[in-house]
Design a protein around this motif. Sequence first.
Motif, short mmCIF file in Angstrom:
data_model
loop_
_atom_site.label_atom_id
_atom_site.label_comp_id
_atom_site.label_asym_id
_atom_site.label_seq_id
_atom_site.Cartn_x
_atom_site.Cartn_y
_atom_site.Cartn_z
N GLU A 25 0.81 -1.22 0.00
CA GLU A 25 0.00 0.00 0.00
C GLU A 25 0.85 1.27 0.00
N ASN A 26 2.18 1.10 -0.10
CA ASN A 26 3.09 2.24 -0.17
C ASN A 26 2.96 3.15 1.05
N MET A 27 2.93 2.55 2.23
CA MET A 27 2.84 3.30 3.48
C MET A 27 4.10 4.10 3.74
N THR A 28 3.95 5.17 4.50
CA THR A 28 5.11 5.94 4.93
C THR A 28 5.95 5.06 5.85
N PRO A 29 7.23 5.38 6.01
CA PRO A 29 8.07 4.56 6.90
C PRO A 29 7.53 4.45 8.32
N VAL A 60 -5.52 -2.98 16.63
CA VAL A 60 -5.89 -1.58 16.42
C VAL A 60 -5.37 -0.71 17.57
N LEU A 61 -5.50 -1.20 18.79
CA LEU A 61 -5.01 -0.45 19.95
C LEU A 61 -3.50 -0.27 19.88
N ALA A 62 -2.77 -1.34 19.59
CA ALA A 62 -1.31 -1.26 19.50
C ALA A 62 -0.89 -0.34 18.37
N LEU A 63 -1.58 -0.41 17.24
CA LEU A 63 -1.27 0.44 16.10
C LEU A 63 -1.52 1.91 16.45
N ASN A 64 -2.67 2.20 17.03
CA ASN A 64 -2.98 3.59 17.37
C ASN A 64 -2.04 4.15 18.43
N THR A 65 -1.62 3.31 19.37
CA THR A 65 -0.67 3.74 20.39
C THR A 65 0.66 4.14 19.74
N CYS A 66 1.13 3.31 18.83
CA CYS A 66 2.37 3.60 18.13
C CYS A 66 2.24 4.85 17.27
N LEU A 67 1.15 4.95 16.52
CA LEU A 67 0.94 6.12 15.66
C LEU A 67 0.93 7.40 16.47
N SER A 68 0.22 7.39 17.61
CA SER A 68 0.14 8.58 18.46
C SER A 68 1.49 8.98 19.00
N ALA A 73 0.00 13.42 11.74
CA ALA A 73 -1.43 13.35 11.43
C ALA A 73 -1.69 12.71 10.06
N ALA A 74 -0.80 12.93 9.11
CA ALA A 74 -0.97 12.33 7.78
C ALA A 74 -0.89 10.81 7.87
N ASP A 75 0.00 10.30 8.72
CA ASP A 75 0.10 8.85 8.90
C ASP A 75 -1.17 8.29 9.53
N VAL A 76 -1.72 9.01 10.49
CA VAL A 76 -2.95 8.57 11.15
C VAL A 76 -4.09 8.52 10.14
N LYS A 77 -4.19 9.54 9.31
CA LYS A 77 -5.24 9.56 8.29
C LYS A 77 -5.05 8.42 7.29
N MET A 78 -3.81 8.20 6.86
CA MET A 78 -3.54 7.12 5.92
C MET A 78 -3.90 5.77 6.54
N SER A 79 -3.61 5.61 7.83
CA SER A 79 -3.93 4.38 8.53
C SER A 79 -5.43 4.13 8.52
N LYS A 80 -6.20 5.16 8.81
CA LYS A 80 -7.66 5.03 8.82
C LYS A 80 -8.19 4.69 7.43
#
Length: 92
Positions: A25-29, A60-68, A73-80
């Motif tokens: 999905e070509n995610m950011t690093p 989802v909890l572990a992912l959101n904890t890491c993202l936060s 914010a762009a990574d959080v939006k891309m994740s969603k």
Amino acid sequence: MKSSILAPIAMLLSAAIAGTPDNPENMTPCLLKCNQEAAKQVGCGTYLNIECTCPSDPFVLALNTCLSAHCDAADVKMSKDLHVKICHGNPV
């Protein structure tokens, strides 16, 4: 001669747009790292194991904890957006 120069460039651009086997999905690093870490943390092995990650609240909890903690914010939006696309569900 020009076409022989342009063909490798076109192939590189196609690969960049399509992503890679470990990052289709070509995610950011940062987003990629958080997805990988969250999947390992909850026992899914890899974030590509969508049968495990998509229905997993602990993922989802572990992912959101890491993202936060580490991403912007762009990574959080891309994740969603990716969650909706890949898991065919609501945003995380």
